[in-house]
Write an enzyme that holds these catalytic residues in place. Structure first.
Site, PDB file in Angstrom:
ATOM      1  N   THR A  31       5.569  16.844  31.377  1.00  0.00           N
ATOM      2  CA  THR A  31       5.641  15.748  32.353  1.00  0.00           C
ATOM      3  C   THR A  31       4.503  15.887  33.368  1.00  0.00           C
ATOM      4  OG1 THR A  31       8.042  16.006  32.106  1.00  0.00           O
ATOM      5  CG2 THR A  31       7.277  14.428  33.763  1.00  0.00           C
ATOM      6  N   ASP A  83       5.464  18.294  40.267  1.00  0.00           N
ATOM      7  CA  ASP A  83       5.795  19.195  39.158  1.00  0.00           C
ATOM      8  C   ASP A  83       7.004  18.658  38.400  1.00  0.00           C
ATOM      9  OD1 ASP A  83       5.814  21.382  37.477  1.00  0.00           O
ATOM     10  OD2 ASP A  83       5.938  22.887  39.069  1.00  0.00           O
ATOM     11  N   GLU A 105       4.568  28.304  40.118  1.00  0.00           N
ATOM     12  CA  GLU A 105       5.109  27.006  40.553  1.00  0.00           C
ATOM     13  C   GLU A 105       5.829  27.152  41.895  1.00  0.00           C
ATOM     14  OE1 GLU A 105       5.896  24.778  36.286  1.00  0.00           O
ATOM     15  OE2 GLU A 105       7.406  26.138  37.035  1.00  0.00           O
TER      16      GLU A 105
HETATM   17  C1  5RP Z   1       7.266  25.054  33.574  1.00  0.00           C
HETATM   18  C2  5RP Z   1       8.279  24.162  34.156  1.00  0.00           C
HETATM   19  C3  5RP Z   1       8.267  22.746  33.717  1.00  0.00           C
HETATM   20  O1  5RP Z   1       8.059  21.925  34.825  1.00  0.00           O
HETATM   21  C4  5RP Z   1       9.573  22.435  33.068  1.00  0.00           C
HETATM   22  O2  5RP Z   1       9.771  23.323  31.987  1.00  0.00           O
HETATM   23  C5  5RP Z   1       9.625  20.993  32.558  1.00  0.00           C
HETATM   24  O3  5RP Z   1       8.726  20.838  31.501  1.00  0.00           O
HETATM   25  P1  5RP Z   1       8.615  19.482  30.706  1.00  0.00           P
HETATM   26  O4  5RP Z   1       8.067  18.471  31.645  1.00  0.00           O
HETATM   27  O5  5RP Z   1       7.705  19.795  29.552  1.00  0.00           O
HETATM   28  O6  5RP Z   1      10.002  19.114  30.228  1.00  0.00           O
HETATM   29  O7  5RP Z   1       9.093  24.527  34.976  1.00  0.00           O
HETATM   30  O8  5RP Z   1       7.437  26.375  33.989  1.00  0.00           O
END
Ligand code: 5RP
Length: 232
Positions: A31, A83, A105
């Site tokens: 995302t 994020d 993060e």
């Molecule tokens: C990475 C994360 C990502 O933001 C989380 O896993 C969501 O990922 P995606 O957008 O691919 O579903 O925390 O450490």
């Protein structure tokens, strides 16, 4: 609308919060990558931002697409971080770390004035915990740390498999050189208590519970994106 289109919708809505000249924390995951692609288009059109990536993976994509980057030491105070998340509850508590970037993060989000989470609606839950909680641990003393995690979990009435994340033919290693234990607790009724208990274990470097960090969550579904606001 498929999952990718929903991620793009959420990313588009987040981009509307980014102002020219901002110092931006840039998240990790599929995302967040949609957000980077849209941001790169704006940058190509003359929009100015300076980004701090939350992982080497995000850094590579930003470099490839021409999003200007700085290190967190060069830009220690950020305006906004955008994020993704693995789970979001109605109080905007999050589980993060599915992509293994939770430590950077969390550091980047904590250095930001505001954090906006972007996700498709499959990530919205009543109670956190169906997604296994990523816990970043130091490889030294792994067995003791794992026992300590089991102990604090039991004190809070939690149980479930603790599995050491694998990648290829070995342990998954984070950008910081640590391992990840994915804790399948099923349901975490008191995320605050679990967070502080996990923080008290020396071998735990960080965990994927993000509490009181997100100011907004932009959740996209087939009908479009809606914004949830934290009550604080
Ligand atoms: C990475 C994360 C990502 O933001 C989380 O896993 C969501 O990922 P995606 O957008 O691919 O579903 O925390 O450490």
């Amino acid at each position: 609308m498929d999952a990718r289109e929903m991620k793009i919708k959420a990313a588009e809505a987040a981009l509307a919060h980014v102002e020219d000249g901002m110092r931006l924390g840039i998240g990790t995951g599929s995302t967040a990558e949609e957000f980077v692609r849209l941001l790169a288009e704006k940058v190509a059109g003359g929009f100015r931002v300076e980004g701090v990536p939350t992982s080497e993976r995000t850094a590579r994509l930003c470099v490839e697409l021409g999003v200007p980057l700085k290190s967190l030491d060069e830009l220690p105070a950020l305006d906004l971080t955008v994020d993704g998340a693995d789970e979001v509850d109605p109080a905007l508590r999050l589980i993060k770390g599915g992509g293994g970037a939770l430590l950077r993060e969390k550091i980047v989000a904590a250095a930001s004035e505001r954090m906006i989470v972007i996700a498709d609606e499959s990530k919205l839950v009543d109670t956190l915990g169906a997604y296994a909680l990523p816990i970043e641990v130091n490889p030294f003393g792994l067995v003791s740390t794992r026992m300590a995690i089991e102990k604090v979990a039991a004190r809070l009435g939690l149980s479930g498999e603790l599995s050491l994340r694998q990648s290829g033919d070995g342990e998954f290693t984070t950008d910081g050189g640590h391992y990840i234990i994915d804790a399948s607790f099923g349901r975490i009724p008191d995320a605050e208590a679990l967070s502080s208990e996990l923080n008290s274990i020396p071998g735990v470097v960080e965990h994927g519970l993000f509490i009181n960090m997100a100011a907004l969550a932009i959740i996209a579904g087939p009908a479009g994106a809606r914004t949830l606001q934290a009550n604080r």
